[in-house]
Design an enzyme around this catalytic site. Sequence first.
Site, PDB file in Angstrom:
ATOM      1  N   TYR A   2       0.840  -1.209   0.000  1.00 45.26           N
ATOM      2  CA  TYR A   2       0.000   0.000   0.000  1.00 45.26           C
ATOM      3  C   TYR A   2       0.876   1.261   0.000  1.00 45.26           C
ATOM      4  O   TYR A   2       1.078   1.882   1.046  1.00 45.26           O
ATOM      5  CB  TYR A   2      -0.922   0.023   1.225  1.00 45.26           C
ATOM      6  N   ASP A  50     -12.884  -4.851   2.860  1.00 44.87           N
ATOM      7  CA  ASP A  50     -13.026  -5.178   1.435  1.00 44.87           C
ATOM      8  C   ASP A  50     -13.753  -6.489   1.113  1.00 44.87           C
ATOM      9  O   ASP A  50     -14.638  -6.517   0.287  1.00 44.87           O
ATOM     10  CB  ASP A  50     -11.644  -5.257   0.776  1.00 44.87           C
ATOM     11  N   TRP A  53     -10.572  -9.809   5.771  1.00 40.65           N
ATOM     12  CA  TRP A  53     -11.719  -9.367   6.570  1.00 40.65           C
ATOM     13  C   TRP A  53     -12.725 -10.491   6.832  1.00 40.65           C
ATOM     14  O   TRP A  53     -13.853 -10.236   7.223  1.00 40.65           O
ATOM     15  CB  TRP A  53     -12.416  -8.188   5.876  1.00 40.65           C
ATOM     16  N   ARG A  95      -5.481 -13.174   1.285  1.00 44.80           N
ATOM     17  CA  ARG A  95      -5.994 -12.072   0.462  1.00 44.80           C
ATOM     18  C   ARG A  95      -7.342 -12.461  -0.170  1.00 44.80           C
ATOM     19  O   ARG A  95      -7.717 -13.624  -0.163  1.00 44.80           O
ATOM     20  CB  ARG A  95      -4.980 -11.735  -0.649  1.00 44.80           C
ATOM     21  N   GLU A 147      -0.535  -6.194   9.687  1.00 46.92           N
ATOM     22  CA  GLU A 147      -1.774  -5.588   9.182  1.00 46.92           C
ATOM     23  C   GLU A 147      -2.989  -6.154   9.937  1.00 46.92           C
ATOM     24  O   GLU A 147      -3.896  -5.429  10.300  1.00 46.92           O
ATOM     25  CB  GLU A 147      -1.898  -5.883   7.676  1.00 46.92           C
ATOM     26  N   GLN A 191     -14.178   6.225   2.085  1.00 52.20           N
ATOM     27  CA  GLN A 191     -13.898   5.219   3.117  1.00 52.20           C
ATOM     28  C   GLN A 191     -14.474   5.711   4.447  1.00 52.20           C
ATOM     29  O   GLN A 191     -14.905   6.866   4.518  1.00 52.20           O
ATOM     30  CB  GLN A 191     -12.370   5.047   3.238  1.00 52.20           C
ATOM     31  N   TYR A 208       1.553  -1.194  -6.867  1.00 54.35           N
ATOM     32  CA  TYR A 208       0.147  -1.326  -6.461  1.00 54.35           C
ATOM     33  C   TYR A 208      -0.772  -1.311  -7.674  1.00 54.35           C
ATOM     34  O   TYR A 208      -0.546  -0.578  -8.630  1.00 54.35           O
ATOM     35  CB  TYR A 208      -0.241  -0.165  -5.535  1.00 54.35           C
TER      36      TYR A 208
HETATM   37  C1  GLC Z   1      -7.064  -2.533   2.678  1.00 53.81           C
HETATM   38  C2  GLC Z   1      -8.063  -2.466   3.811  1.00 53.81           C
HETATM   39  C3  GLC Z   1      -8.500  -1.034   4.017  1.00 53.81           C
HETATM   40  C4  GLC Z   1      -7.279  -0.160   4.250  1.00 53.81           C
HETATM   41  C5  GLC Z   1      -6.228  -0.361   3.146  1.00 53.81           C
HETATM   42  C6  GLC Z   1      -4.910   0.314   3.473  1.00 53.81           C
HETATM   43  O1  GLC Z   1      -7.637  -2.181   1.467  1.00 53.81           O
HETATM   44  O2  GLC Z   1      -9.148  -3.292   3.560  1.00 53.81           O
HETATM   45  O3  GLC Z   1      -9.397  -0.929   5.078  1.00 53.81           O
HETATM   46  O4  GLC Z   1      -7.622   1.159   4.356  1.00 53.81           O
HETATM   47  O5  GLC Z   1      -5.963  -1.711   2.950  1.00 53.81           O
HETATM   48  O6  GLC Z   1      -4.400  -0.136   4.693  1.00 53.81           O
END
Ligand code: GLC
Length: 431
Positions: A31, A165, A352, A199, A395, A103, A83
């Site tokens: 990310y 997600d 999730w 994932r 995470e 979000q 990404y």
């Molecule tokens: C994933 C998570 C989201 C978060 C992002 C960055 O997409 O589901 O909630 O904001 O990662 O950490």
Amino acid sequence: MPTQESLEQEARRILLANDRGGFTIPTAGLYPFQWLWDAGFTALGWMQFDEGRAWQELKTLFRGQWENGMLPHIVFHRPEPTYFPGPERWGVAHIPPTSAITQPPVVATFVRWMLEQAQNQALAEAEAKSLYPHILAYHRWFKRERDPDNTGLVTVLHPWETGADNSPAWDQALARVAVDPALPPYTRRDTAHVDPSQRPHQAEYDRFLTLLEVYKRAGFDQLRLLCECPFRVASLLIDCVLHRANRDLLWLSQRLGFDHQAEIAGWLEASQQGIEGLWDEEAGLYFNRDLVSGEPIQVGVSASFLPLYAGTASPERAERLLHTLQGWASQVRYLVPSTDPQSPYFEPQRYWRGPVWAVVNYLIALGFREYGHEQIAERIRQDTLELARRAGFSEYYHPLTGQGLGGRAFSWTAAIYLVWSRATSAAHSAL
Ligand code: GLC
């Protein structure tokens, strides 16, 4: 076992290492941009040792705000090849480029807390004052473009907007999205960084990306998408976070000398009813709702406890929620699993669909505490700290084994550790 001191040092080191100059990436590789609710939690972490940097995190986030008030879930401050989907795929004409969805809107609440706790009050007041009109514009956008009929519940157009997600709560609604046969080809990047078993599934990804094409075809016109988008849900994560954010926006409006109290109070009245309409007496839980079918989504998820954080639940409902969570606690070692561990959809390692997330724990614990359920709030805080002690700043975590999962050296997990490690309870006033 590392000491509290060494863990705090490590947590600070993670924020510093993830700092890209005014914004903090959640984690390198997986990310590499700025995410909306991550920025909020990360600001709370920065607040522990650099207040100026904390305010800057939020200011930088608002560089992504659209003219219509929408605050996007990703701001692509600079190009990064690691990404997908990046700015080219989103096709949004904004500088800096952004995604086209939002979000959970944590910002108003966190600005209030930061203002209340700041050592440097003059700076805090000035920063809060300059952020306020932008936050107001964002909340007005929610009302105008996502709840034009004043139902009290916001329409969510993508699972990514909920922050959760691939929650099983979205399975049915997402299954209705027919994968676009002309979907431009793509290569996932997430599974190059993290084991695919942790994932989302490929079928979900195809649908996530199909929805992007739907938005582009509609020219990102929200009111059109409210009719045309095949995925439409009411999400407890968004509605509860927004309800509390509006309570705090109202507080800020008074405290900073603005005059929007009546407008915000009207929103709160509607969302109080909207959220309480999601209660399920038999299950002793709140459920998300599918807005295409109009039916409740009967899967218990961690967000099912968030009306406590919103403050909409009655004391009786809070008591039932406590009982429900105690049932979950008897099935796992660490609270709070993201999906009911007795549900057939529970997958303890997959994102999730089962793992524990520190940031959601923070919101749930705060909610329980505010309803007087101190013991469970403290249990959630202690579990979160122990996960970090055992497995570092991951995470997310396996609720049975405590294994660290997903990305490593993760900003918002480090931030929550910094906020909670010295606290004597699960109160936000520990900031
Ligand atoms: C994933 C998570 C989201 C978060 C992002 C960055 O997409 O589901 O909630 O904001 O990662 O950490």
